[in-house]
Design a protein around this motif. Sequence first.
Motif: not given
Length: 263
Positions: A137-140, A150-167
């Motif tokens: 989603l870099t271009d968005r 809806g699918g892009q929303h889900q990608r945003v939510l997953i990116a949000r979770a991943i941004a915190g570099e969770p274990e």
Amino acid sequence: MSDAPVTEPSEPVISLRGVRAELGSRTVLRGIDLTVHRGEVVALLGANGSGKSTAVRSVIGQVPVSKGTVELFGTPRARFSDWKRIGYVPQRTTAAGGVPATVTEVVASGRLSRARFGILRKADHDAVHRALALVGLTDRAKDSVNALSGGQHQRVLIARAIAGEPELLIMDEPMAGVDLASQEVLADTLRKQVGEGTTVLLVLHELGPLEPLIDRAVVLRDGCVLHDGPPPKAVGQHALPGHDHVHPHAAPGAEPVRTGLLS
Ligand SMILES: Nc1ncnc2c1ncn2[C@@H]1O[C@H](COP(=O)(O)OP(=O)(O)OP(=O)(O)O)[C@@H](O)[C@H]1O
């Protein structure tokens, strides 16, 4: 003396023992055991209403447990406070929430738990950009989340979770309502996360494109663990009667999806 490293038994990242939980007057979890070890990818499966979402919500403290124990990274949940180690993607919510935020702003909010004094620094911005790139989603990045599918929303939510570099990543039906293109992106994203050693607990109603990633499946039925072991084989797309799954957000009157996962 041998120089060979001592192999420690894999540390449990999530440990539920004899967990019971009630919602209102209804007993939803009837004494479940669930262990997820470091580096494992575990799918939580089961028919509608079997208690999957309640089980993951009990892990992160959104549902109180009336009996049994929940531990995160070896610490009783009540004493656990290191939430930056965990990324959580709830079931089918929108990233928008009526707030006119951009994609970057939503993803950056997942980094706040790691930011000192709530101020994002270069390392934080880099993590946000990496997460956006990972979900394609870099271009968005500068677009309003209200403009996404809806699918892009889900990608945003997953990116949000991943941004915190969770274990540990916990995702509740990440593929629900997601178009095929986004499903492929999400499967690829997860594969990369797992490759980096992230532990994953996923609620799924079918294994689908994530099947190759799943190490173990725990199947719930009526608030009890029915199976804990290798992922059950789906018999094609449809299978055994009596184990139908209708997605909670499916259109009224929609045909149940027969997952065949619950023999
Ligand atoms: N707030 C609530 N009060 C009372 N009962 C509830 C509440 N939330 C959920 N339930 C009930 O608890 C049971 C388990 O719900 P849960 O959402 O954990 O199931 P699930 O396996 O995740 O189902 P699905 O696949 O439909 O998402 C269901 O019967 C549901 O109707």
